[in-house]
Enzyme design. Structure first.
Site, PDB file in Angstrom:
ATOM      1  CB  SER A 116      -0.918   0.004   1.225  1.00  0.00           C
ATOM      2  OG  SER A 116      -1.721   1.167   1.257  1.00  0.00           O
ATOM      3  CG  HIS A 130      -4.312   5.153  -2.711  1.00  0.00           C
ATOM      4  ND1 HIS A 130      -5.334   4.485  -3.361  1.00  0.00           N
ATOM      5  CD2 HIS A 130      -4.023   4.420  -1.608  1.00  0.00           C
ATOM      6  CE1 HIS A 130      -5.655   3.405  -2.670  1.00  0.00           C
ATOM      7  NE2 HIS A 130      -4.878   3.333  -1.613  1.00  0.00           N
ATOM      8  CE1 TYR A 133      -3.070  -2.774  -8.308  1.00  0.00           C
ATOM      9  CE2 TYR A 133      -1.059  -1.649  -7.642  1.00  0.00           C
ATOM     10  CZ  TYR A 133      -2.182  -1.726  -8.449  1.00  0.00           C
ATOM     11  OH  TYR A 133      -2.413  -0.751  -9.385  1.00  0.00           O
ATOM     12  NE  ARG A 134      -7.707  -5.108  -0.633  1.00  0.00           N
ATOM     13  CZ  ARG A 134      -8.007  -4.136  -1.487  1.00  0.00           C
ATOM     14  NH1 ARG A 134      -7.059  -3.378  -1.990  1.00  0.00           N
ATOM     15  NH2 ARG A 134      -9.262  -3.926  -1.846  1.00  0.00           N
ATOM     16  CB  ALA A 298      -4.787  -2.058  14.043  1.00  0.00           C
ATOM     17  NE  ARG A 299       3.290  -1.519  11.815  1.00  0.00           N
ATOM     18  CZ  ARG A 299       4.366  -1.014  12.428  1.00  0.00           C
ATOM     19  NH1 ARG A 299       4.771  -1.530  13.578  1.00  0.00           N
ATOM     20  NH2 ARG A 299       5.026  -0.001  11.896  1.00  0.00           N
ATOM     21  CB  SER A 302       1.058   0.950   9.329  1.00  0.00           C
ATOM     22  OG  SER A 302       2.363   0.652   9.759  1.00  0.00           O
TER      23      SER A 302
END
Length: 341
Positions: A116, A130, A133-134, A298-299, A302
């Site tokens: 990301s 922006h 891709y995941r 969660a981070r 990030s």
């Protein structure tokens, strides 16, 4: 005979390489600027990541905004995580993925990997961009004594790339869209129109009645189930690589062309107002941001990396009101998305 590595390994290798390519390209643009900060992290519940972030720190009493670097804020992040998906999440996902086994109470193993990025240049004439891709997969719960690879019971890809300028340069927007279309067309002429439309619809700020930017691609839940275009994992991964590899040629030439243009405080003021809109979308509507903020452990740094370092909100601003102004030309496009290629 060499066996093909599992998809999760192939995706992981690809996004690691793409991250390094993109960061290197950005660092080479400005030899006098600080290098990206590379922050490797380990997830206690399973997994790892590498956050590559650019942000100028105040030096010698100067504020960050006075440092004339090409980038003002940027992040190119990779995460590769795994663990157990709770029943509540499984219930939600089964609405789009009926193949996921579900008994109403059990958790299932999951794996997720993605890249990301968000780039906020300093110059008002250089657009923000922006991309992400995941890959996501769910496997059967391991059977005691079975040491073979986990059986994948559901999988899908998602992602896209979109451009958010403060000032409209039609030739640059057309270049961005044309490059993405060429990448899509390698896998079917129907893909770009569908994913371009999806992008315009997704990146829409409802309370402003305008899009966040001038669009690009957006797609989610690409798999072999009936609700999406039928394709094998290899075919979709090949598509992901094509559009991922298109990022550098689609954006870097635009950034290079505008990084050192002269601008005034008027231009800067409008840029910060547009960044305010960017913040509004990401915090109010963006599914990834909202999901991340609700995720335990969660981070947060990030997740919020996508936000610009500086933004502005004005009460009843006069900028962008006149349709004949430079600012108004952009607003007209945001109100009525165009076909660029």
């Amino acid at each position: 005979m060499t066996s093909t590595p599992p998809m999760r390994k192939r995706v992981e290798k690809y996004i690691d390489g793409l991250q390094e390519q993109i960061v290197s390209e950005l660092e080479n643009l400005d030899q006098t600027a600080l290098k990206f900060r590379r922050d490797a992290w380990i997830r206690q519940q399973g997994g790892r990541g590498l956050s590559c972030v650019f942000a100028c720190s105040p030096e010698s009493g100067r504020t960050t905004s006075s440092l004339e670097t090409v980038l003002e804020k940027a992040g190119v992040n990779v995460s590769v995580v795994h663990g157990m998906l709770p029943p509540s999440a499984i219930r939600e996902m089964r609405s789009d993925h009926s193949s996921i086994p579900y008994d109403g109470k059990s958790s299932l193993p999951f794996f997720a990997a993605g890249i990301s990025l968000v780039i906020h240049p300093r110059n008002p004439f250089a657009p923000t961009v922006h991309a992400n891709y995941r890959y996501f997969e769910i496997t059967e719960s391991p059977v005691e004594g079975d040491e073979g690879p986990p059986k994948v019971v559901a999988w899908w890809f998602g992602g896209g790339s979109d451009l958010t300028p403060s000032y409209l340069n039609e030739s640059e927007v057309k270049h961005f869209h044309r490059t993405l279309k060429e990448a899509c067309d390698q896998h079917g002429s129907e893909l770009y129109p569908a994913f371009k439309k999806w992008c315009d619809e997704y990146f829409y700020i409802v309370h402003r009645q305008e899009t966040r930017g001038v669009g690009g691609l957006f797609f989610d839940d690409l798999c072999c189930e009936k609700h999406t275009r039928r394709a094998t994992p290899d075919e979709i991964f090949s598509f992901i690589q094509s559009v991922g590899n298109a990022f550098i040629p689609s954006y870097i030439p635009i950034l290079k062309a505008n990084a050192f243009r002269r601008y005034t405080e008027h231009h800067r003021r409008w840029q910060l107002l547009r960044r305010g809109r960017y913040v509004e979308f990401n915090l109010v509507y963006d599914r990834g941001t909202r999901f991340g903020l609700k995720t335990p452990s969660a981070r947060i740094e990030s997740i919020l990396m996508s936000l610009p370092e500086t933004a502005r909100w004005e009460y009843m601003s006069d900028l962008g009101v006149s349709e004949e102004s430079e600012e108004g030309l952009l607003v007209n496009v945001l109100k009525e998305p165009r076909e660029w290629v």
